[in-house]
Design a protein around this motif. Sequence first.
Motif, PDB file in Angstrom:
ATOM      1  N   UNK A   1       0.837  -1.198   0.000  1.00 43.93           N
ATOM      2  CA  UNK A   1       0.000   0.000   0.000  1.00 43.93           C
ATOM      3  C   UNK A   1       0.871   1.247   0.000  1.00 43.93           C
ATOM      4  N   UNK A   2       0.539   2.208  -0.854  1.00 43.13           N
ATOM      5  CA  UNK A   2       1.212   3.501  -0.834  1.00 43.13           C
ATOM      6  C   UNK A   2       0.611   4.313   0.311  1.00 43.13           C
ATOM      7  N   UNK A   3       1.413   4.675   1.309  1.00 41.99           N
ATOM      8  CA  UNK A   3       0.836   5.382   2.462  1.00 41.99           C
ATOM      9  C   UNK A   3       0.481   6.817   2.123  1.00 41.99           C
ATOM     10  N   UNK A   4      -0.516   7.323   2.809  1.00 44.27           N
ATOM     11  CA  UNK A   4      -0.833   8.741   2.765  1.00 44.27           C
ATOM     12  C   UNK A   4       0.032   9.436   3.812  1.00 44.27           C
ATOM     13  N   UNK A   5       0.659  10.532   3.424  1.00 42.11           N
ATOM     14  CA  UNK A   5       1.600  11.213   4.305  1.00 42.11           C
ATOM     15  C   UNK A   5       1.212  12.677   4.406  1.00 42.11           C
ATOM     16  N   UNK A   6       1.044  13.148   5.631  1.00 40.36           N
ATOM     17  CA  UNK A   6       0.821  14.574   5.893  1.00 40.36           C
ATOM     18  C   UNK A   6       2.005  15.073   6.723  1.00 40.36           C
ATOM     19  N   UNK A   7       2.723  16.057   6.179  1.00 35.69           N
ATOM     20  CA  UNK A   7       3.909  16.591   6.840  1.00 35.69           C
ATOM     21  C   UNK A   7       3.574  17.896   7.558  1.00 35.69           C
ATOM     22  N   UNK A   8       4.150  18.077   8.740  1.00 32.01           N
ATOM     23  CA  UNK A   8       3.940  19.274   9.560  1.00 32.01           C
ATOM     24  C   UNK A   8       5.304  19.860   9.886  1.00 32.01           C
ATOM     25  N   UNK A   9       5.512  21.124   9.539  1.00 34.15           N
ATOM     26  CA  UNK A   9       6.812  21.773   9.720  1.00 34.15           C
ATOM     27  C   UNK A   9       6.776  22.712  10.911  1.00 34.15           C
ATOM     28  N   UNK A 149      19.517   5.606  16.354  1.00 33.54           N
ATOM     29  CA  UNK A 149      18.705   6.077  15.237  1.00 33.54           C
ATOM     30  C   UNK A 149      18.029   4.923  14.507  1.00 33.54           C
ATOM     31  N   UNK A 150      16.745   5.121  14.193  1.00 32.27           N
ATOM     32  CA  UNK A 150      15.964   4.181  13.400  1.00 32.27           C
ATOM     33  C   UNK A 150      15.348   4.924  12.216  1.00 32.27           C
ATOM     34  N   UNK A 151      15.326   4.257  11.065  1.00 32.32           N
ATOM     35  CA  UNK A 151      14.506   4.704   9.941  1.00 32.32           C
ATOM     36  C   UNK A 151      13.304   3.785   9.857  1.00 32.32           C
ATOM     37  N   UNK A 152      12.200   4.320   9.367  1.00 35.92           N
ATOM     38  CA  UNK A 152      10.968   3.538   9.274  1.00 35.92           C
ATOM     39  C   UNK A 152      10.527   3.453   7.813  1.00 35.92           C
ATOM     40  N   UNK A 153      10.453   2.230   7.315  1.00 32.24           N
ATOM     41  CA  UNK A 153       9.988   1.971   5.962  1.00 32.24           C
ATOM     42  C   UNK A 153       8.492   1.697   6.006  1.00 32.24           C
ATOM     43  N   UNK A 154       7.736   2.516   5.274  1.00 33.28           N
ATOM     44  CA  UNK A 154       6.286   2.354   5.178  1.00 33.28           C
ATOM     45  C   UNK A 154       5.927   2.479   3.712  1.00 33.28           C
ATOM     46  N   UNK A 155       5.581   1.376   3.078  1.00 27.12           N
ATOM     47  CA  UNK A 155       5.289   1.403   1.657  1.00 27.12           C
ATOM     48  C   UNK A 155       6.495   1.849   0.865  1.00 27.12           C
ATOM     49  N   UNK A 156       6.304   2.887   0.032  1.00 31.38           N
ATOM     50  CA  UNK A 156       7.398   3.382  -0.802  1.00 31.38           C
ATOM     51  C   UNK A 156       8.172   4.508  -0.136  1.00 31.38           C
ATOM     52  N   UNK A 157       7.971   4.723   1.163  1.00 26.67           N
ATOM     53  CA  UNK A 157       8.593   5.844   1.863  1.00 26.67           C
ATOM     54  C   UNK A 157       9.485   5.348   2.995  1.00 26.67           C
ATOM     55  N   UNK A 158      10.593   6.063   3.183  1.00 26.35           N
ATOM     56  CA  UNK A 158      11.496   5.833   4.307  1.00 26.35           C
ATOM     57  C   UNK A 158      11.592   7.122   5.108  1.00 26.35           C
ATOM     58  N   UNK A 159      11.292   7.035   6.396  1.00 26.51           N
ATOM     59  CA  UNK A 159      11.401   8.181   7.291  1.00 26.51           C
ATOM     60  C   UNK A 159      12.767   8.071   7.961  1.00 26.51           C
ATOM     61  N   UNK A 160      13.695   8.955   7.556  1.00 20.68           N
ATOM     62  CA  UNK A 160      15.122   8.707   7.777  1.00 20.68           C
ATOM     63  C   UNK A 160      15.680   9.400   9.012  1.00 20.68           C
ATOM     64  N   UNK A 161      14.861  10.111   9.776  1.00 20.50           N
ATOM     65  CA  UNK A 161      15.389  10.771  10.964  1.00 20.50           C
ATOM     66  C   UNK A 161      16.464  11.769  10.598  1.00 20.50           C
ATOM     67  N   UNK A 162      17.570  11.758  11.357  1.00 25.20           N
ATOM     68  CA  UNK A 162      18.659  12.716  11.141  1.00 25.20           C
ATOM     69  C   UNK A 162      19.842  12.107  10.404  1.00 25.20           C
ATOM     70  N   UNK A 163      19.646  11.015   9.678  1.00 26.03           N
ATOM     71  CA  UNK A 163      20.758  10.461   8.909  1.00 26.03           C
ATOM     72  C   UNK A 163      21.080  11.352   7.718  1.00 26.03           C
ATOM     73  N   UNK A 164      20.052  11.685   6.943  1.00 32.49           N
ATOM     74  CA  UNK A 164      20.182  12.486   5.737  1.00 32.49           C
ATOM     75  C   UNK A 164      19.328  13.735   5.835  1.00 32.49           C
ATOM     76  N   UNK A 165      19.801  14.799   5.166  1.00 29.89           N
ATOM     77  CA  UNK A 165      18.994  15.982   4.941  1.00 29.89           C
ATOM     78  C   UNK A 165      18.752  16.103   3.432  1.00 29.89           C
ATOM     79  N   UNK A 166      18.115  17.167   3.018  1.00 36.19           N
ATOM     80  CA  UNK A 166      17.928  17.380   1.585  1.00 36.19           C
ATOM     81  C   UNK A 166      19.299  17.427   0.904  1.00 36.19           C
TER      82      UNK A 166
END
Length: 286
Positions: A1-9, A149-166
């Motif tokens: 399943x492709x997850x729905x993602x809502x980002x809050x800055x 540090x943990x990254x979380x894989x959900x569908x086609x997305x990886x939530x990478x924490x502070x490993x990588x930035x843009x």
Amino acid sequence: MVPQIEAFFDPATWTYSYVVFDQMGGHAVIIDPVLDYDPKSGRTTTRSADALCAFVAAQQLRVAWILETHAHADHLSAAHLLRSRLGARVAIGAAILQVQSVFKGIFNLGDEFAADGHHFDLLLADQDTLTVGGLTIRAWAVPGHTPADMAYEIGDALFVGDTLFMPDVGTARCDFPGGDASTLYRSIQRLLSFPDDTRLCMCHDYPPAGRAPMWCSTVAEQKAGNIHVGHGRDEAGFVSMRQARDATLDMPVLLLPAVQINIRAGQFPPPEPNGASYLKIPLNQL
């Protein structure tokens, strides 16, 4: 399943928090929520957490888990607040025990603080999975910035924490207790081994002048353009760059209050006899 993602800055700490959900089932997780904190007054507010809760209510979502990518040094976690509001449980990487032990010593927390992870509902090992409605969540250990540090894989997305930035910002620092540049390089290579179209969701963005904050890149974009690890940069070159850069960086403004709260899963230290909770400032220790 492709997850729905809502980002809050959160512009005060340059932090992205996420609500990730399955549209059909209404099941959700929250990743890296922020508790607003004024370092001048020592006062906390709930503006950022309120926004998450308002979205959850509007979408009629049921939040099962609050996932922390690590014990953050740049913002206070709202995990405990959201656990009480939403009935969700809180998870973090199992290496939080190491982080708790180190900072128990630095802050001289004594017998009131047990460095055993009990503040969290679940400690995740590498490649542990959680099922939340139609979402399958896989935890990937990516130490280096901190040991936990943990990254979380959900569908086609990886939530990478502070490993990588843009890509135009680079990678996380490695000079906190337990951090290591070689370890971070290998963790980043683990993330970059995912398919090129995998979405990488940042925990922070510190945009250069002229660019608005952004929360998502792809593996292909990172491999091609990350200023610290792109273009096939090798481990030795990365470590040399990272160590030299870290030596020039100031400590984050909120490190001392944030870590004391975040190793407790967002809970305040136990109140003293006058009813107030207090944070410690260790002089000349960091």
